[in-house]
Design an enzyme around this catalytic site. Structure first.
Site, PDB file in Angstrom:
ATOM      1  N   LEU A   1      -0.388   3.005  41.529  1.00  0.00           N
ATOM      2  CA  LEU A   1       0.187   4.289  41.947  1.00  0.00           C
ATOM      3  C   LEU A   1       1.420   4.546  41.099  1.00  0.00           C
ATOM      4  O   LEU A   1       2.435   3.876  41.255  1.00  0.00           O
ATOM      5  CB  LEU A   1       0.578   4.248  43.429  1.00  0.00           C
ATOM      6  CG  LEU A   1      -0.490   3.739  44.407  1.00  0.00           C
ATOM      7  CD1 LEU A   1       0.029   3.811  45.849  1.00  0.00           C
ATOM      8  CD2 LEU A   1      -1.782   4.547  44.273  1.00  0.00           C
TER       9      LEU A   1
ATOM     10  N   GLY B   1       3.442   2.398  33.437  1.00  0.00           N
ATOM     11  CA  GLY B   1       2.846   2.335  32.104  1.00  0.00           C
ATOM     12  C   GLY B   1       2.873   0.916  31.557  1.00  0.00           C
ATOM     13  O   GLY B   1       1.875   0.434  30.998  1.00  0.00           O
TER      14      GLY B   1
ATOM     15  N   VAL C   1      -5.661 -16.275  38.168  1.00  0.00           N
ATOM     16  CA  VAL C   1      -6.088 -15.778  39.476  1.00  0.00           C
ATOM     17  C   VAL C   1      -7.377 -16.464  39.931  1.00  0.00           C
ATOM     18  O   VAL C   1      -7.560 -16.749  41.114  1.00  0.00           O
ATOM     19  CB  VAL C   1      -6.291 -14.244  39.413  1.00  0.00           C
ATOM     20  CG1 VAL C   1      -7.026 -13.741  40.640  1.00  0.00           C
ATOM     21  CG2 VAL C   1      -4.952 -13.533  39.252  1.00  0.00           C
TER      22      VAL C   1
ATOM     23  N   ARG D   1       0.232  14.683  38.042  1.00  0.00           N
ATOM     24  CA  ARG D   1      -0.443  15.788  37.366  1.00  0.00           C
ATOM     25  C   ARG D   1      -1.533  15.243  36.455  1.00  0.00           C
ATOM     26  O   ARG D   1      -1.309  14.264  35.743  1.00  0.00           O
ATOM     27  CB  ARG D   1       0.539  16.586  36.507  1.00  0.00           C
ATOM     28  CG  ARG D   1       1.276  17.670  37.272  1.00  0.00           C
ATOM     29  CD  ARG D   1       2.294  18.359  36.375  1.00  0.00           C
ATOM     30  NE  ARG D   1       3.296  17.400  35.897  1.00  0.00           N
ATOM     31  CZ  ARG D   1       4.378  17.035  36.621  1.00  0.00           C
ATOM     32  NH1 ARG D   1       4.566  17.551  37.815  1.00  0.00           N
ATOM     33  NH2 ARG D   1       5.233  16.180  36.129  1.00  0.00           N
TER      34      ARG D   1
ATOM     35  N   VAL E   1      14.293  -6.006  43.672  1.00  0.00           N
ATOM     36  CA  VAL E   1      15.677  -6.455  43.517  1.00  0.00           C
ATOM     37  C   VAL E   1      15.816  -7.174  42.195  1.00  0.00           C
ATOM     38  O   VAL E   1      15.073  -8.105  41.911  1.00  0.00           O
ATOM     39  CB  VAL E   1      16.093  -7.457  44.622  1.00  0.00           C
ATOM     40  CG1 VAL E   1      17.605  -7.659  44.607  1.00  0.00           C
ATOM     41  CG2 VAL E   1      15.623  -6.997  45.968  1.00  0.00           C
TER      42      VAL E   1
ATOM     43  N   GLY F   1      15.053  -6.581  39.154  1.00  0.00           N
ATOM     44  CA  GLY F   1      13.994  -6.475  38.150  1.00  0.00           C
ATOM     45  C   GLY F   1      13.244  -7.743  37.859  1.00  0.00           C
ATOM     46  O   GLY F   1      12.506  -8.262  38.693  1.00  0.00           O
TER      47      GLY F   1
ATOM     48  N   LYS G   1      19.692  -2.722  47.383  1.00  0.00           N
ATOM     49  CA  LYS G   1      19.295  -4.076  46.997  1.00  0.00           C
ATOM     50  C   LYS G   1      19.969  -5.122  47.879  1.00  0.00           C
ATOM     51  O   LYS G   1      19.377  -6.145  48.209  1.00  0.00           O
ATOM     52  CB  LYS G   1      19.640  -4.309  45.531  1.00  0.00           C
ATOM     53  CG  LYS G   1      18.775  -3.446  44.594  1.00  0.00           C
ATOM     54  CD  LYS G   1      19.335  -3.437  43.187  1.00  0.00           C
ATOM     55  CE  LYS G   1      18.440  -2.638  42.238  1.00  0.00           C
ATOM     56  NZ  LYS G   1      19.100  -2.434  40.928  1.00  0.00           N
TER      57      LYS G   1
END
Lengths: 434, 434
Positions: free
Chosen positions: A12, A19, A36, A49, A134, A136, A207
């Protein structure tokens, strides 16, 4: 490799962070599948859009959709990087109700309504991970929630806003006033045109609420946080701190005592010997005090597309691995047997101190020894050594090289030892960290 | 609270770390049970010799046994803190074969034979956690293995041996030679009587092997690591570094390039602006560079009973939680609703700058204002401000307080503003980090 069906990932948002997540998911697809235990497949990217060119992300254009409501119902893992309260909250709750695990970087939402989201995730038996929310890229969620799970955190001091740290650092290093430092930060892209959310401490307060919740296993929301920004900090304050051998930082402070929990954001002086004092420019760091562990600090980039995406990807791997049913073992299946280089092949730099004759042509001979082994010189410094009576004049040469193989550097030193003009090699030391 | 049966924990070793683990497991029993979802029950503590008084650990004396072989067969979680290769290896393998998950702090064993242990754990579907084996209390295992699971680590630079960092730090700050600095370290308990394993880099090399395995998901053993200690580092080397605005540190370096992996331990100069340069005394830190995350650093205590035990306890919670079948969610069940203090109740310190009249009795009046609010003064500094023609003499008072409530401090400042002798309050700033 596992034969588990691919896990469906819905993204989302496709802004700076989204990106980067899409790009890295594609670039690191094989590694992540190995970790994984199943491939990760992007099943859709919700954008506001349609029609905008997003070919730079390297994903199939057919994946873009404006129907986020529908997208979240057909994913195993939903990654929310839209930001803001709505529609992010509704989409996350909808995803959870449809059984998806959620990864989010949304500090504002977690600070405002985290408990609702945590409760929904617990009720539906899915994961909700938010490492990127928090500080990054700095791993805090797992250390605080898991590594210290048998300890008791008593205090957290965080530099959690890069813009304000950049501004205060400039004020400290250049003596600039607040307004000038903000201008510099804006010119370099470290501050927004409207820097209010940062300089007034709103970002740090959100944060702080998340940090306190994590550290103390209690519910703290953004409105519980006392907040003071840095707009009132003057050059005189910074100078006064300097006289105390201290530095001014905007701190997010979470403290636990017998009386309760205190959570606040305000500028404060801290001693220059404190590990947080060395946090420069737009970096973030979180300093933690725990009963048994003592003092810990976590340092890194608190913002930016790639750093934030790195944290999001780590969370995606974790929640995906849970869905595959794998434990969190060392991931043997993904162990590579990479070739291990000898020390001679290692790339490093040398700092060499030589005693040489003080006469013309010496530097040329020394330089040729380096050139003969393809070692490039970064700096040379020459100091005259006062000669004793009846002795030839001598000099001390300090040479710092560029990066080369350790073998080439070490052969160069052997060669130097054989030169007539070199009276002795005083010391050789490697240089790292640049 | 969960109704899961208690998980049986067997402790191998009751030395400094084992003792701290036993004590903390008992002290934090409720918190840990909440986080795991089941109580943790110590079912035995294996010791070499029976009969020694261990009443300080606060556990039932009947739990001590010299039969470790038998003990590991009746536990869900085996905690190995004996150290050394044997019998630790055999006991861990036996525990794994009997289906127990294992937590170990044994760097020597992991560096020598980690892959055998990892493979055995994978084959038997149990966890093998070893956070305490590298850099003691500093959470590295989860950040490297999980938080960065979607990223690519390219380089790790670690200060992973407290003794050598203490010695090099003393050489840097006092100009001492190597031998003197080692003596100081020994006197303060930072170095062993025989410091060989530390100063020759053996300890750091074992940790480098584990770090490289974790960071690059490849197999590296202690014998793959190039090793050079700090015994040859002279006061002149440290002074030369200082002239370069650098500092000498013993670094564990793990690098990944297209050519392969380089793992080495040696002294190196690093610039004073590098985050590792600020790592003082016996602290440890690990600096990580990753593709997307950029630069990260993890800092804390690398050794000691309690810090190491903190890491062991975090691992115990993690492996126990897996056995209970719980996910790694935010642990809502254990959320407490701790009271949140107002800013007025927060404990902090103030740095206050006042413009005052320069006449007798001023300091007494100012000091009374602090005393009236029970705020204790730490330091006062007075500077005379050159008076202008026709004006009364003025002075600048800089006052730093001890810790008090923010409400008391702020009332004190209000009171100061009302005093006739106070011409102005120039600045008020909180002081933290001490």
């Amino acid at each position: 490799m596992s034969t588990h069906r691919p896990l469906r990932v819905a993204l989302l948002g496709a802004g700076v962070v989204g990106g980067a997540v899409a790009r890295l998911l594609t670039e690191h697809a094989d590694d992540m599948a190995a970790r994984v235990g199943a491939p990760l497949e992007i099943v859709g990217i919700a954008v506001r859009r349609a029609g905008r060119d997003r070919s730079d992300l390297g994903v199939d254009p057919a994946l873009f959709t404006t129907d986020a409501d529908e997208l979240v119902t057909r994913a195993d893992v939903v990654v929310e990087v839209i930001g803001g309260i709505e529609p992010a909250r509704s989409l996350i709750l909808r995803a959870i109700e449809h059984g998806a695990s959620v990864v989010t970087a949304n500090k504002a939402l977690l600070a405002e309504d985290g408990p609702t989201l945590y409760a929904a995730a617990a009720e539906n038996g899915v994961d909700l991970y938010y490492e990127a929310a928090v500080a990054g890229a700095i791993p805090l969620l797992r250390p605080l929630r898991e590594s210290l799970a048998g300890d008791e955190v008593t205090r957290v001091l965080g530099i959690v806003n890069g813009t304000t740290n950049y501004v205060l650092d400039k004020m400290d290093t250049t003596g600039a006033g607040f307004a000038d430092a903000v201008e510099q930060a804006q010119a370099l892209g470290y501050a927004e045109a409207d820097p209010t959310a940062d300089v007034e401490g709103f970002d740090a307060a959100a944060k702080a609420a998340i940090l306190a919740s994590l550290a103390f296993h209690t519910r703290v929301s953004g409105t519980d946080v006392y907040r003071e920004g840095i707009t009132e900090v003057t050059a005189a304050d910074v100078a006064a701190a300097r006289e105390m051998d201290a530095v001014v930082k905007l701190l997010a402070i979470c403290e636990r005592s017998d009386r309760g929990v205190s959570v606040r954001v305000h500028p404060a002086m801290i001693p220059r010997t404190h590990p947080l004092a060395g946090v420069r420019e737009a970096f973030n760091a979180v300093f933690v005090e725990a009963d048994a562990a003592g003092q810990l600090m976590f340092y890194g980039k608190g913002a930016g597309g790639d750093p934030t995406a790195s944290a999001v990807l780590g969370d995606i791997v974790a929640v995906a691995r849970h869905r595959v049913g794998g434990g969190l073992g060392p991931g043997e299946s993904s162990y590579a047997d990479l070739p291990i280089l000898t020390m001679g092949d290692a790339m490093t730099r040398y700092h060499i101190s030589l005693d040489v004759e003080d006469r013309s042509g010496v530097l040329a001979q020394v330089a040729s020894a380096f050139a003969a082994h393809d070692v490039s010189i970064e700096t040379v410094r020459q100091q005259l050594v006062p000669g004793e009576a009846g002795q030839a004049a001598r000099a001390n040469l300090i040479i710092v090289t560029h990066t080369a193989t350790d073998a080439a550097l070490s052969s160069t030193v052997e060669r130097l030892r054989t030169l007539d003009v070199v009276r002795g090699v005083n010391s050789v030391m490697r240089v790292e960290g640049s």
